[in-house]
Write an enzyme that holds these catalytic residues in place. Structure first.
Site, PDB file in Angstrom:
ATOM      1  CE1 TYR A 194     -12.973   4.419  -9.297  1.00  0.00           C
ATOM      2  CE2 TYR A 194     -15.160   3.827 -10.079  1.00  0.00           C
ATOM      3  CZ  TYR A 194     -14.064   3.560  -9.299  1.00  0.00           C
ATOM      4  OH  TYR A 194     -14.038   2.426  -8.511  1.00  0.00           O
ATOM      5  CB  ILE A 249     -17.801  -2.462  -1.894  1.00  0.00           C
ATOM      6  CG1 ILE A 249     -17.979  -3.232  -3.220  1.00  0.00           C
ATOM      7  CG2 ILE A 249     -17.387  -3.400  -0.766  1.00  0.00           C
ATOM      8  CD1 ILE A 249     -19.092  -4.257  -3.238  1.00  0.00           C
ATOM      9  CE  LYS A 287     -11.579   1.285 -10.617  1.00  0.00           C
ATOM     10  NZ  LYS A 287     -10.429   0.560 -10.012  1.00  0.00           N
ATOM     11  CG  ASN A 291      -7.884  -3.629  -4.351  1.00  0.00           C
ATOM     12  OD1 ASN A 291      -9.076  -3.598  -4.659  1.00  0.00           O
ATOM     13  ND2 ASN A 291      -7.420  -3.056  -3.245  1.00  0.00           N
ATOM     14  CG  ASP A 320      -2.168   0.852   1.038  1.00  0.00           C
ATOM     15  OD1 ASP A 320      -3.257   0.266   0.917  1.00  0.00           O
ATOM     16  OD2 ASP A 320      -2.059   2.096   0.976  1.00  0.00           O
ATOM     17  CB  THR A 347     -14.589   0.495   1.198  1.00  0.00           C
ATOM     18  OG1 THR A 347     -14.867   1.408   0.134  1.00  0.00           O
ATOM     19  CG2 THR A 347     -14.757  -0.929   0.706  1.00  0.00           C
TER      20      THR A 347
HETATM   21  N1  LIG Z   1     -15.734   0.820  -2.609  1.00  0.00           N
HETATM   22  C1  LIG Z   1     -16.466   0.693  -3.702  1.00  0.00           C
HETATM   23  O1  LIG Z   1     -17.675   0.936  -3.703  1.00  0.00           O
HETATM   24  C2  LIG Z   1     -15.805   0.244  -4.990  1.00  0.00           C
HETATM   25  C3  LIG Z   1     -16.628  -0.105  -6.063  1.00  0.00           C
HETATM   26  C4  LIG Z   1     -16.049  -0.531  -7.255  1.00  0.00           C
HETATM   27  C5  LIG Z   1     -14.680  -0.599  -7.365  1.00  0.00           C
HETATM   28  N2  LIG Z   1     -13.888  -0.235  -6.321  1.00  0.00           N
HETATM   29  C6  LIG Z   1     -12.439  -0.342  -6.494  1.00  0.00           C
HETATM   30  O2  LIG Z   1     -11.910  -1.188  -5.501  1.00  0.00           O
HETATM   31  C7  LIG Z   1     -10.556  -0.828  -5.238  1.00  0.00           C
HETATM   32  C8  LIG Z   1     -10.373  -0.673  -3.745  1.00  0.00           C
HETATM   33  O3  LIG Z   1     -11.278   0.328  -3.286  1.00  0.00           O
HETATM   34  P1  LIG Z   1     -11.700   0.462  -1.763  1.00  0.00           P
HETATM   35  O4  LIG Z   1     -13.119   0.858  -1.763  1.00  0.00           O
HETATM   36  O5  LIG Z   1     -11.244  -0.702  -0.985  1.00  0.00           O
HETATM   37  O6  LIG Z   1     -10.855   1.785  -1.416  1.00  0.00           O
HETATM   38  P2  LIG Z   1     -10.168   2.294  -0.081  1.00  0.00           P
HETATM   39  O7  LIG Z   1      -9.990   3.749  -0.280  1.00  0.00           O
HETATM   40  O8  LIG Z   1     -10.909   1.783   1.120  1.00  0.00           O
HETATM   41  O9  LIG Z   1      -8.745   1.557  -0.122  1.00  0.00           O
HETATM   42  C9  LIG Z   1      -7.851   1.804  -1.185  1.00  0.00           C
HETATM   43  C10 LIG Z   1      -6.439   1.530  -0.731  1.00  0.00           C
HETATM   44  O10 LIG Z   1      -5.572   1.816  -1.841  1.00  0.00           O
HETATM   45  C11 LIG Z   1      -4.464   2.549  -1.372  1.00  0.00           C
HETATM   46  N3  LIG Z   1      -3.903   3.356  -2.452  1.00  0.00           N
HETATM   47  C12 LIG Z   1      -4.401   4.503  -2.985  1.00  0.00           C
HETATM   48  N4  LIG Z   1      -3.573   4.981  -3.915  1.00  0.00           N
HETATM   49  C13 LIG Z   1      -2.529   4.119  -3.986  1.00  0.00           C
HETATM   50  C14 LIG Z   1      -1.338   4.074  -4.758  1.00  0.00           C
HETATM   51  N5  LIG Z   1      -1.036   5.037  -5.641  1.00  0.00           N
HETATM   52  N6  LIG Z   1      -0.482   3.033  -4.596  1.00  0.00           N
HETATM   53  C15 LIG Z   1      -0.775   2.047  -3.696  1.00  0.00           C
HETATM   54  N7  LIG Z   1      -1.868   2.055  -2.910  1.00  0.00           N
HETATM   55  C16 LIG Z   1      -2.733   3.080  -3.059  1.00  0.00           C
HETATM   56  C17 LIG Z   1      -5.005   3.391  -0.229  1.00  0.00           C
HETATM   57  O11 LIG Z   1      -3.967   3.831   0.646  1.00  0.00           O
HETATM   58  C18 LIG Z   1      -5.995   2.432   0.426  1.00  0.00           C
HETATM   59  O12 LIG Z   1      -5.363   1.663   1.447  1.00  0.00           O
HETATM   60  C19 LIG Z   1     -10.298   0.436  -6.058  1.00  0.00           C
HETATM   61  O13 LIG Z   1      -9.637   0.092  -7.256  1.00  0.00           O
HETATM   62  C20 LIG Z   1     -11.685   0.959  -6.345  1.00  0.00           C
HETATM   63  O14 LIG Z   1     -11.730   1.752  -7.512  1.00  0.00           O
HETATM   64  C21 LIG Z   1     -14.426   0.177  -5.119  1.00  0.00           C
END
Ligand SMILES: NC(=O)c1ccc[n+]([C@@H]2O[C@H](COP(=O)([O-])OP(=O)(O)OC[C@H]3O[C@@H](n4cnc5c(N)ncnc54)[C@H](O)[C@@H]3O)[C@@H](O)[C@H]2O)c1
Length: 253
Positions: A157, A190, A161, A91, A38, A192
């Site tokens: 975004y 999701i 994707k 991710n 991370d 989060t």
């Molecule tokens: N939460 C949702 O509703 C949702 C829906 C669809 C897709 N996603 C995708 O799921 C993935 C995870 O999302 P999440 O909701 O768990 O987000 P989150 O913000 O809870 O966690 C994301 C993590 O990625 C890390 N991060 C950010 N930029 C970074 C970088 N440049 N290098 C390394 N790490 C980095 C952050 O420090 C964090 O720990 C993302 O790709 C997001 O686009 C999330």
């Protein structure tokens, strides 16, 4: 949940929080060694500690996936510590838009594309040679339902994707005969930190988010982790180049 894994080592980016954290913990529960990566080192450290405290094997690495040298160093560290990377879950992602397409800024575009697209590309660019050298592997990239269709007020975004799915499918075809499978997971909303940042300020938005899903609620991080583990498992041996929606029925409407 019990699945069969031929490999031993999993690497997760964005593993300090949300979907990445839950998936790192799920890999560890299956007995795999986990590389917890991370940009937020303290968050990654906490996840690795949780795994080790529970009797598993893990180490953390700070990696900004937008930096070629840092991604290379992450893979070098994984190889030095655990010898190989059988499963890579790319991710890490961000979502920072607030308005319609014409209201977006160049800085937003560069930031979102940098993490979501360049980050996934760089990770695969360094993972694929390693997997080729070790005789195979599985990659799962985090896309989104926003990569399968329109996402109003999230156009950059959504484009990022869609690009993740394009990278996923192309890599899958290029390496299909080399023992490497490449798939994408496409979550809907999701629960989060990313979700809460976007919706918590306005409870009506949270209700709207739940109603977007025919099941009547947003998803849980463990439900995405389960899909990622399935795609990595031997049970998905014939699945590659696929973008798997895990969305409570949202894309079926
Ligand atoms: N939460 C949702 O509703 C949702 C829906 C669809 C897709 N996603 C995708 O799921 C993935 C995870 O999302 P999440 O909701 O768990 O987000 P989150 O913000 O809870 O966690 C994301 C993590 O990625 C890390 N991060 C950010 N930029 C970074 C970088 N440049 N290098 C390394 N790490 C980095 C952050 O420090 C964090 O720990 C993302 O790709 C997001 O686009 C999330």
């Amino acid at each position: 949940m019990s699945m069969k894994f031929s490999g031993q080592v999993a690497l997760v980016t964005g593993a300090g929080a949300g979907i990445g954290r839950a998936t790192a913990l799920a890999f560890a529960e299956q007995g795999l060694k986990v590389v917890v990566a991370d940009i937020d080192l303290a968050a990654a450290e906490a996840v690795a500690k949780t795994i080790v405290d529970a009797g598993g094997q893990a180490f953390c690495v700070r990696c900004d996936v937008t930096r070629d040298a840092e991604v290379q160093a992450m893979l070098d560290a994984a190889r030095e510590r655990f010898g190989r990377v059988d499963y890579a879950f790319n991710n890490a992602g961000i979502e920072i838009e607030k308005g319609k397409l014409a209201e977006g800024s160049e800085a937003e575009f560069d930031a979102i594309m940098g993490v979501n697209v360049k980050g996934v590309w760089l990770c695969m660019k360094h993972q694929l040679p390693l997997m080729l050298a070790q005789g195979g592997g599985v990659i799962v990239n985090t896309a989104s339902v926003a990569g399968l269709g329109a996402a109003p007020k999230m156009s950059i975004y959504s484009a990022s994707k869609h690009a993740v799915i394009g990278l996923t499918k192309s890599a899958a075809i290029e390496y299909a005969k080399k023992g490497i499978r490449v798939n994408a997971v496409c979550p809907a909303v999701i629960d989060t930190d990313m979700f809460r940042r976007a919706y918590e300020a306005d409870p009506r938005k949270a209700e709207f988010a739940a109603a977007m899903h025919p099941v009547g609620r947003v998803g849980k991080v463990e439900e995405i982790a389960a899909a990622v583990l399935y795609l990595c498992s031997d049970g998905a041996a014939f699945t590659t180049g696929h973008a798997l929606a895990v969305d409570g029925g949202a894309t079926a409407i």
